[in-house]
Scaffold this motif. Structure first.
Motif, PDB file in Angstrom:
ATOM      1  N   LEU A 197      56.914  65.760  51.186  1.00 17.77           N
ATOM      2  CA  LEU A 197      56.471  66.214  52.508  1.00 17.77           C
ATOM      3  C   LEU A 197      55.634  67.482  52.379  1.00 17.77           C
ATOM      4  N   ASN A 198      54.528  67.551  53.144  1.00 18.09           N
ATOM      5  CA  ASN A 198      53.671  68.744  53.066  1.00 18.09           C
ATOM      6  C   ASN A 198      53.669  69.575  54.349  1.00 18.09           C
ATOM      7  N   PHE A 199      54.226  69.056  55.442  1.00 18.31           N
ATOM      8  CA  PHE A 199      54.388  69.778  56.706  1.00 18.31           C
ATOM      9  C   PHE A 199      53.068  70.243  57.318  1.00 18.31           C
ATOM     10  N   GLU A 200      52.013  69.523  57.051  1.00 26.40           N
ATOM     11  CA  GLU A 200      50.713  69.848  57.652  1.00 26.40           C
ATOM     12  C   GLU A 200      50.503  68.976  58.882  1.00 26.40           C
ATOM     13  N   GLY A 201      50.507  69.591  60.046  1.00 25.26           N
ATOM     14  CA  GLY A 201      50.236  68.877  61.284  1.00 25.26           C
ATOM     15  C   GLY A 201      51.456  68.273  61.954  1.00 25.26           C
ATOM     16  N   TYR A 202      52.642  68.522  61.442  1.00 23.69           N
ATOM     17  CA  TYR A 202      53.864  68.005  62.059  1.00 23.69           C
ATOM     18  C   TYR A 202      55.037  68.920  61.716  1.00 23.69           C
ATOM     19  N   ASP A 203      56.041  68.896  62.582  1.00 22.67           N
ATOM     20  CA  ASP A 203      57.265  69.630  62.271  1.00 22.67           C
ATOM     21  C   ASP A 203      58.505  68.784  62.542  1.00 22.67           C
ATOM     22  N   ILE A 204      58.276  67.464  62.656  1.00 21.77           N
ATOM     23  CA  ILE A 204      59.368  66.509  62.852  1.00 21.77           C
ATOM     24  C   ILE A 204      59.279  65.469  61.741  1.00 21.77           C
ATOM     25  N   THR A 205      60.433  65.117  61.190  1.00 23.10           N
ATOM     26  CA  THR A 205      60.501  64.086  60.159  1.00 23.10           C
ATOM     27  C   THR A 205      61.507  63.034  60.598  1.00 23.10           C
ATOM     28  N   LEU A 206      61.139  61.772  60.407  1.00 25.15           N
ATOM     29  CA  LEU A 206      62.024  60.649  60.689  1.00 25.15           C
ATOM     30  C   LEU A 206      62.329  59.943  59.380  1.00 25.15           C
ATOM     31  N   GLU A 207      63.605  59.927  59.021  1.00 30.53           N
ATOM     32  CA  GLU A 207      64.022  59.167  57.846  1.00 30.53           C
ATOM     33  C   GLU A 207      64.496  57.800  58.304  1.00 30.53           C
ATOM     34  N   ILE A 208      63.954  56.775  57.686  1.00 30.04           N
ATOM     35  CA  ILE A 208      64.337  55.403  57.995  1.00 30.04           C
ATOM     36  C   ILE A 208      65.397  54.953  56.997  1.00 30.04           C
ATOM     37  N   GLY A 209      66.515  54.461  57.522  1.00 29.93           N
ATOM     38  CA  GLY A 209      67.572  53.920  56.684  1.00 29.93           C
ATOM     39  C   GLY A 209      68.251  54.926  55.787  1.00 29.93           C
ATOM     40  N   LYS A 256      54.350  63.345  69.986  1.00 29.50           N
ATOM     41  CA  LYS A 256      54.275  64.435  69.009  1.00 29.50           C
ATOM     42  C   LYS A 256      54.100  63.846  67.609  1.00 29.50           C
ATOM     43  N   PRO A 257      53.319  64.499  66.767  1.00 24.95           N
ATOM     44  CA  PRO A 257      53.151  63.988  65.395  1.00 24.95           C
ATOM     45  C   PRO A 257      54.441  64.154  64.592  1.00 24.95           C
ATOM     46  N   PHE A 258      54.698  63.157  63.737  1.00 21.23           N
ATOM     47  CA  PHE A 258      55.888  63.220  62.891  1.00 21.23           C
ATOM     48  C   PHE A 258      55.625  62.480  61.583  1.00 21.23           C
ATOM     49  N   ALA A 259      56.395  62.841  60.581  1.00 23.77           N
ATOM     50  CA  ALA A 259      56.318  62.166  59.285  1.00 23.77           C
ATOM     51  C   ALA A 259      57.420  61.128  59.209  1.00 23.77           C
ATOM     52  N   ILE A 260      57.137  60.040  58.509  1.00 26.39           N
ATOM     53  CA  ILE A 260      58.135  59.011  58.234  1.00 26.39           C
ATOM     54  C   ILE A 260      58.422  59.058  56.742  1.00 26.39           C
ATOM     55  N   ILE A 261      59.699  59.026  56.407  1.00 25.63           N
ATOM     56  CA  ILE A 261      60.097  59.095  55.006  1.00 25.63           C
ATOM     57  C   ILE A 261      61.325  58.208  54.804  1.00 25.63           C
ATOM     58  N   GLY A 262      61.502  57.759  53.586  1.00 22.02           N
ATOM     59  CA  GLY A 262      62.676  56.950  53.251  1.00 22.02           C
ATOM     60  C   GLY A 262      62.554  56.415  51.842  1.00 22.02           C
TER      61      GLY A 262
END
Length: 113
Positions: free
Chosen positions: A28-40, A98-104
Motif C-alpha cells: 500500500l502506498n496511501f496516495e489518494g486514499y485513506d481507506i483500505t478494504l481487505e477482501i476475505g 470516497k477513494p479506497f484501496a482493495i487488498i487481500g
C-alpha cells in the motif's frame, strides 16, 4: 472461538505466512486514499498488519465463523466488518464515493461491481 476452518464451498484458503502477509500490507502506498478494504480476511493474518498502517481498515467476509473470530480478536474492527459476499455486494455503498484501496490474498482474479 480459537480458529476457523477453511470451507471448500467458499473457495477459502487461509494465509498463514506472516512474512507474506506483511509484504502484502507493505504494498500500500496511501496516495489518494485513506481507506483500505481487505477482501476475505479469514482469521486476520493480513489484517493485523493493515491495522498498523495509516489507513482506516474495513474488511468484507462472507464466512460467519470468520466474522465471529474477527469480532473477538480485533476490537479495532468493530463497525468495520462487512459480513457479505464481495461479488454480490456494492462496496461503493459503504464508502459513498470516497477513494479506497482493495487488498487481500487473492488466489484468482475476479471482477468487482
Amino acid at each position: 472461538m480459537n480458529d476457523v476452518r477453511a470451507k471448500k464451498h467458499l473457495g477459502q484458503h487461509f494465509l498463514t505466512d506472516e512474512s507474506i502477509a506483511k509484504n502484502i500490507a507493505d504494498t500500500l502506498n496511501f496516495e489518494g486514499y485513506d481507506i483500505t478494504l481487505e477482501i476475505g480476511p479469514g482469521m486476520g493474518v493480513l489484517t493485523k498488519y493493515l491495522l498498523d498502517k495509516p489507513t482506516t481498515t474495513y474488511v468484507i467476509e462472507i464466512d460467519t465463523d470468520s466474522v465471529e473470530y474477527l469480532n473477538a480478536h480485533y476490537p479495532q474492527l468493530h463497525g468495520k466488518i462487512i459480513s457479505k459476499d464481495v461479488l454480490k455486494y456494492n462496496i461503493n455503498e459503504v464508502f459513498e464515493g470516497k477513494p479506497f484501496a482493495i487488498i487481500g490474498n487473492f488466489p484468482i482474479i475476479f471482477r468487482l461491481r
